[in-house]
Design a protein around this motif. Structure first.
Motif, PDB file in Angstrom:
ATOM      1  N   HIS A 176       7.071  -6.616   5.234  1.00 39.92           N
ATOM      2  CA  HIS A 176       6.137  -7.551   5.920  1.00 39.92           C
ATOM      3  C   HIS A 176       6.036  -7.129   7.574  1.00 39.92           C
ATOM      4  O   HIS A 176       6.061  -8.386   8.261  1.00 39.92           O
ATOM      5  N   GLN A 177       6.172  -5.553   7.946  1.00 39.79           N
ATOM      6  CA  GLN A 177       6.564  -5.778   9.176  1.00 39.79           C
ATOM      7  C   GLN A 177       4.431  -4.398   9.219  1.00 39.79           C
ATOM      8  O   GLN A 177       4.781  -3.893   7.653  1.00 39.79           O
ATOM      9  N   VAL A 178       3.847  -4.219  10.077  1.00 43.63           N
ATOM     10  CA  VAL A 178       2.641  -2.982  10.127  1.00 43.63           C
ATOM     11  C   VAL A 178       2.702  -2.384  11.580  1.00 43.63           C
ATOM     12  O   VAL A 178       2.641  -2.964  12.467  1.00 43.63           O
ATOM     13  N   PRO A 179       3.241  -1.181  11.293  1.00 38.37           N
ATOM     14  CA  PRO A 179       3.000  -0.222  12.854  1.00 38.37           C
ATOM     15  C   PRO A 179       1.900  -0.157  13.987  1.00 38.37           C
ATOM     16  O   PRO A 179       1.262  -0.221  13.349  1.00 38.37           O
ATOM     17  N   ALA A 180       2.178  -1.083  14.774  1.00 42.11           N
ATOM     18  CA  ALA A 180       1.626  -1.121  15.783  1.00 42.11           C
ATOM     19  C   ALA A 180       0.528   0.294  16.080  1.00 42.11           C
ATOM     20  O   ALA A 180      -0.403  -0.464  16.646  1.00 42.11           O
ATOM     21  N   LYS A 181       0.538   0.933  15.706  1.00 48.56           N
ATOM     22  CA  LYS A 181       0.564   2.344  16.121  1.00 48.56           C
ATOM     23  C   LYS A 181      -0.701   2.789  14.257  1.00 48.56           C
ATOM     24  O   LYS A 181      -1.410   3.197  15.105  1.00 48.56           O
ATOM     25  N   THR A 232       4.049   0.354  -1.375  1.00 46.15           N
ATOM     26  CA  THR A 232       2.334   0.249  -1.785  1.00 46.15           C
ATOM     27  C   THR A 232       2.314  -1.310  -1.913  1.00 46.15           C
ATOM     28  O   THR A 232       1.665  -1.841  -1.889  1.00 46.15           O
ATOM     29  N   ILE A 233       2.997  -2.214  -2.254  1.00 48.72           N
ATOM     30  CA  ILE A 233       2.756  -3.693  -1.864  1.00 48.72           C
ATOM     31  C   ILE A 233       3.487  -4.034  -0.557  1.00 48.72           C
ATOM     32  O   ILE A 233       3.698  -5.193  -0.533  1.00 48.72           O
ATOM     33  N   GLY A 234       3.980  -3.308   0.183  1.00 46.62           N
ATOM     34  CA  GLY A 234       4.121  -3.699   1.685  1.00 46.62           C
ATOM     35  C   GLY A 234       2.659  -4.308   2.551  1.00 46.62           C
ATOM     36  O   GLY A 234       1.486  -4.117   1.958  1.00 46.62           O
ATOM     37  N   ASP A 235       2.563  -4.587   3.667  1.00 46.29           N
ATOM     38  CA  ASP A 235       1.994  -5.343   4.534  1.00 46.29           C
ATOM     39  C   ASP A 235       1.360  -4.028   5.084  1.00 46.29           C
ATOM     40  O   ASP A 235      -0.254  -3.899   5.467  1.00 46.29           O
ATOM     41  N   THR A 236       1.899  -2.814   5.245  1.00 45.14           N
ATOM     42  CA  THR A 236       0.769  -1.710   5.752  1.00 45.14           C
ATOM     43  C   THR A 236       0.627  -1.054   4.697  1.00 45.14           C
ATOM     44  O   THR A 236      -0.852  -0.873   4.992  1.00 45.14           O
ATOM     45  N   ALA A 237       0.538  -0.965   3.483  1.00 47.79           N
ATOM     46  CA  ALA A 237      -0.567  -0.518   2.556  1.00 47.79           C
ATOM     47  C   ALA A 237      -1.444  -1.734   2.571  1.00 47.79           C
ATOM     48  O   ALA A 237      -2.258  -1.015   2.243  1.00 47.79           O
ATOM     49  N   ALA A 238      -0.819  -2.818   2.280  1.00 49.57           N
ATOM     50  CA  ALA A 238      -1.757  -3.295   2.550  1.00 49.57           C
ATOM     51  C   ALA A 238      -3.383  -3.653   3.581  1.00 49.57           C
ATOM     52  O   ALA A 238      -4.982  -3.494   3.255  1.00 49.57           O
ATOM     53  N   THR A 239      -2.879  -3.571   4.723  1.00 46.91           N
ATOM     54  CA  THR A 239      -3.843  -3.120   6.092  1.00 46.91           C
ATOM     55  C   THR A 239      -4.566  -1.945   5.244  1.00 46.91           C
ATOM     56  O   THR A 239      -5.564  -2.227   5.865  1.00 46.91           O
TER      57      THR A 239
END
Length: 430
Positions: A330-335, A352-359
């Motif tokens: 549920h997190q996306v690294p700011a960088k 692959t199912i997290g918010d980082t991958a979705a972004t």
């Protein structure tokens, strides 16, 4: 009316911004969120009044970003100590002296300072930002003492399964999280997953209390970094990871295993490939892992550099690396947003199912593999290197980049401030 002692002229709409991460602190990407909000809010009619900590409390400080603070921003640096550095004896201190965090003494200086700022400047809204939990404690006290509306910039969930792992700290965080959600006017998160986590955790809280304002990049900083002379071309591909590598949330062990396997079968050769880990915060821990696998000739542990230099490095890298474990879905690294703006190929090792991958997928980038799967990482690296060599690695479009700028995010914060200020003082939690 003063900014660190200099007279300024204030706008009619004012927001008190409570933030530990603010220049001259450095070494955290979280600094950029508050700094850029304070820089751009005046364009949207809002005057920032920043309440931060005294620089002595910062473990790492420098003047490289002080010049980015606009002359019109009022900055108050309240009394604060770092328990570990200022209140310990031979490196040891009583646990309650660092609850909820090592900067809890900031509360003692910031609450009276905040009341003085409120009496003097009459802000319409209070805003506080995590990940220093004491910031929300300060805002909670000022909310109760003044009745002003409060936006709690949570960013990510304060607590999660097994986090914080210290039982006393966890209890303190759980209490602050509960009080914050119950008493704030709006709670801002940086990812949809974080909002969904809170909706499940607090089913009786109205869903409209939660708002989404993601992190982003700053075009002005990138334009400045792009003006630096480009480094001499190298025959090797340099893959850069810029920022802290947390042992659990960004465990590089499987990546290092994959690099060792690729080196053993000759598909990675020192002098042709380098993984540059910039400002990891855990160099000693990582160096041991690297030595155990015999891949020291493929990896460089590099020290912290000024923010502009770090951006220049991103712009000139052969590729950029993201590490994010499934316990941070549920997190996306700011960088990540800076990586998108740099328009260099991105290799993301994340669920692959997290918010980082979705972004990343929303930006058209599919060079993604699980952080905890060595074999999948091997395949992803081989594919990634082939795409880079052929010049066909996916990059974010200009439209996607523009939508993720700090300026655009500030516009959304200003709209939220406008909506809350129009309602005036409200009962707690409304």
């Amino acid at each position: 009316m003063v900014k660190d002692g200099a007279p300024v002229q204030l706008a009619d709409k004012r927001v008190l911004m409570i933030a530990y991460h603010y220049p001259p602190m450095r070494g955290s990407s979280g600094i950029q969120r508050t700094l850029k909000f304070s820089q751009y809010l005046p364009e949207f009619g809002w005057q920032p009044i920043v309440l931060s900590a005294h620089p002595r409390a910062f473990p790492n400080k420098g003047d490289d970003q002080l010049g980015d603070i606009p002359g019109t921003v009022v900055v108050e640096r309240a009394f604060a100590l770092d328990t570990a550095r200022h209140l310990s004896f031979k490196g040891r201190y009583v646990g309650w002296m660092a609850l909820p965090d090592r900067w809890v003494s900031w509360w003692l200086g910031a609450v009276p300072a905040g009341l003085r700022l409120i009496r003097r400047y009459r802000p319409q809204v209070i805003w506080s930002t995590y990940p220093i939990a004491t910031a929300h404690l300060i805002a909670l006290a000022l909310r109760r003492l003044t009745g002003l509306p409060w936006i709690a910039d949570l960013r990510d969930p304060m607590t999660d399964e097994g986090y914080p792992n210290n039982p006393l700290t966890r209890r303190a965080y759980l209490w602050i999280e509960k009080k914050t959600i119950a008493n704030c006017t709006r709670a801002v998160c940086t990812t949809p997953g974080a909002i969904q986590t809170y909706l499940r955790r607090f089913p009786n809280v109205p869903p409209e209390r939660f708002c989404l304002i993601e992190n982003g990049f700053d075009e002005e900083n990138f334009a400045s970094a792009a003006s630096d002379p480009a480094p001499a071309r190298q025959d090797k591909l340099v893959l850069v990871h810029s920022g802290v590598i947390y042992p659990s949330e960004r465990d590089p062990g499987p990546l290092f295993d994959a690099l060792a396997a690729l080196k053993a079968d000759g598909r990675l050769v020192a002098g042709k490939f380098e993984l540059l880990l910039r400002a990891t915060g855990h160099d000693e821990y990582l160096a041991k892992m690297i030595d155990e696998r015999g891949i020291g000739d493929l990896i460089t542990l590099a020290p912290h550099v000024a923010y502009r230099v770090a951006l220049s490095e991103m712009l000139n890298a052969g590729g950029l690396l993201i590490l994010q474990a499934s316990n941070c879905n549920h997190q996306v690294p700011a960088k990540l947003y800076e990586y998108l703006r740099a328009r260099r190929p991105v290799l993301a090792l994340t669920d692959t199912i997290g918010d980082t991958a979705a972004t990343l997928r929303a930006a058209g980038i599919d060079t993604i593999a699980p952080l905890d799967d060595k074999d999948a990482i091997v395949k992803a690296i081989v594919r990634f290197l082939a795409l880079v060599e052929s010049g066909t690695a996916p990059l974010a479009t200009p439209e996607t980049i523009a939508a993720n700028s700090r300026h655009a995010r500030t516009g959304r914060l200003a709209a939220l401030l406008d909506a809350i200020a129009a309602r005036g003082p409200t009962p707690e939690g409304n």
